[in-house]
Scaffold this motif. Sequence first.
Motif, PDB file in Angstrom:
ATOM      1  N   ASN A 176       0.815  -1.223   0.000  1.00 57.84           N
ATOM      2  CA  ASN A 176       0.000   0.000   0.000  1.00 57.84           C
ATOM      3  C   ASN A 176       0.846   1.270   0.000  1.00 57.84           C
ATOM      4  O   ASN A 176       0.299   2.373  -0.065  1.00 57.84           O
ATOM      5  N   GLY A 177       2.152   1.100   0.071  1.00 56.53           N
ATOM      6  CA  GLY A 177       3.029   2.256   0.082  1.00 56.53           C
ATOM      7  C   GLY A 177       3.424   2.670   1.497  1.00 56.53           C
ATOM      8  O   GLY A 177       2.831   2.230   2.492  1.00 56.53           O
ATOM      9  N   LEU A 178       4.419   3.527   1.582  1.00 63.62           N
ATOM     10  CA  LEU A 178       4.933   3.998   2.865  1.00 63.62           C
ATOM     11  C   LEU A 178       4.050   5.124   3.392  1.00 63.62           C
ATOM     12  O   LEU A 178       3.860   6.138   2.719  1.00 63.62           O
ATOM     13  N   PRO A 179       3.479   4.980   4.600  1.00 62.84           N
ATOM     14  CA  PRO A 179       2.641   6.060   5.159  1.00 62.84           C
ATOM     15  C   PRO A 179       3.515   7.216   5.630  1.00 62.84           C
ATOM     16  O   PRO A 179       4.528   7.016   6.307  1.00 62.84           O
ATOM     17  N   LEU A 180       3.099   8.426   5.277  1.00 65.89           N
ATOM     18  CA  LEU A 180       3.850   9.619   5.645  1.00 65.89           C
ATOM     19  C   LEU A 180       2.933  10.665   6.259  1.00 65.89           C
ATOM     20  O   LEU A 180       1.732  10.692   5.982  1.00 65.89           O
ATOM     21  N   LYS A 181       3.535  11.526   7.067  1.00 63.17           N
ATOM     22  CA  LYS A 181       2.828  12.668   7.652  1.00 63.17           C
ATOM     23  C   LYS A 181       3.741  13.882   7.591  1.00 63.17           C
ATOM     24  O   LYS A 181       4.924  13.786   7.917  1.00 63.17           O
ATOM     25  N   ASP A 216      -1.952  14.444   7.536  1.00 65.09           N
ATOM     26  CA  ASP A 216      -1.853  12.981   7.577  1.00 65.09           C
ATOM     27  C   ASP A 216      -2.624  12.375   6.405  1.00 65.09           C
ATOM     28  O   ASP A 216      -3.501  13.009   5.819  1.00 65.09           O
ATOM     29  N   GLY A 217      -2.268  11.114   6.074  1.00 61.41           N
ATOM     30  CA  GLY A 217      -2.972  10.396   5.010  1.00 61.41           C
ATOM     31  C   GLY A 217      -2.197  10.311   3.706  1.00 61.41           C
ATOM     32  O   GLY A 217      -2.774  10.003   2.656  1.00 61.41           O
ATOM     33  N   ILE A 218      -0.880  10.551   3.753  1.00 65.38           N
ATOM     34  CA  ILE A 218      -0.048  10.500   2.546  1.00 65.38           C
ATOM     35  C   ILE A 218       0.569   9.108   2.429  1.00 65.38           C
ATOM     36  O   ILE A 218       1.044   8.545   3.420  1.00 65.38           O
ATOM     37  N   ARG A 219       0.597   8.583   1.202  1.00 63.70           N
ATOM     38  CA  ARG A 219       1.247   7.291   0.945  1.00 63.70           C
ATOM     39  C   ARG A 219       2.077   7.408  -0.325  1.00 63.70           C
ATOM     40  O   ARG A 219       1.647   8.017  -1.306  1.00 63.70           O
ATOM     41  N   THR A 259       5.822  10.344  -7.201  1.00 65.41           N
ATOM     42  CA  THR A 259       4.876  11.315  -6.635  1.00 65.41           C
ATOM     43  C   THR A 259       3.919  10.598  -5.691  1.00 65.41           C
ATOM     44  O   THR A 259       3.328   9.577  -6.051  1.00 65.41           O
ATOM     45  N   ALA A 260       3.773  11.123  -4.514  1.00 63.73           N
ATOM     46  CA  ALA A 260       2.909  10.499  -3.511  1.00 63.73           C
ATOM     47  C   ALA A 260       1.448  10.801  -3.793  1.00 63.73           C
ATOM     48  O   ALA A 260       1.103  11.776  -4.467  1.00 63.73           O
TER      49      ALA A 260
END
Length: 258
Positions: free
Chosen positions: A190-195, A221-224, A237-238
């Motif tokens: 699902n990709g790396l979660p980022l904030k 919050d909610g970036i992958r 691109t995220a």
Amino acid sequence: MTDRVYPAAKPATTTNGNGVTTANPSFPATKAQLYGASRPTYRPQPHHRRTRRRCCCTFFFYLLLILLILLLLIGLTGTAFYLIYRPHRPTFTVTSLKLSYLNLTSSSSLNSKFNVNITAKNPNKAITFVYQPTSVQILSNEIDVGKTTIPSFKHGKKNTTLLKASILNKGEPLETDAATELKKNMKSKNGLPLKVKLDTKVKAKLGKLKTPNVRIRVSCDGIRVHVPTGKKPVAVTASTSKVKCEVDVRFKIWKWTV
């Protein structure tokens, strides 16, 4: 006709066997006879404690009354200000985030490069915001994967400002547990979660009126994003379609910030 003179009443007397005559006490007996004529007269003392208590109560009553009046005036002023100017907090949105590379060395050191664009909007018609230098931090499950600082800027009335930040980390050491968790998240389908987190101080200006600097924190919050792979990784691109940014005002109370 001559006036008759009546003799005064004589006190009752008693003669004992020796021929000594003594006066009998009057009946009923007086208080002086019962308790002794030498007993001092009772005089009530003034109650100083009661007077002091009354003064203290009066002081606190008026102090409380003054505080209530001040609170009422502050409340009325704040209500009038809100009704006239309708102040709103600024809003922030992560419009784009690109990850050029992110890798961990055998010694748990982090290398990464991000490019972030953040859109800041001032919805107020009469209020201008002045921002101090802003710290921009990127986190993955509370693990710091990149950090930088953008310079101060002025946010005019009804203005939209684009903030650009380039974040570069080289050999940033991580703890063993953090490095292990980050490696696991980097392999997620699902990709790396980022904030994205911003910390700064802001001052509001309304005509000639200026407020003190206030701490604010913006959390997006909610970036992958999928981590680039290969010998020559290409920037990825995220996904930012589900990003939500919250603006929190922070107050410092002695040693703690809330």
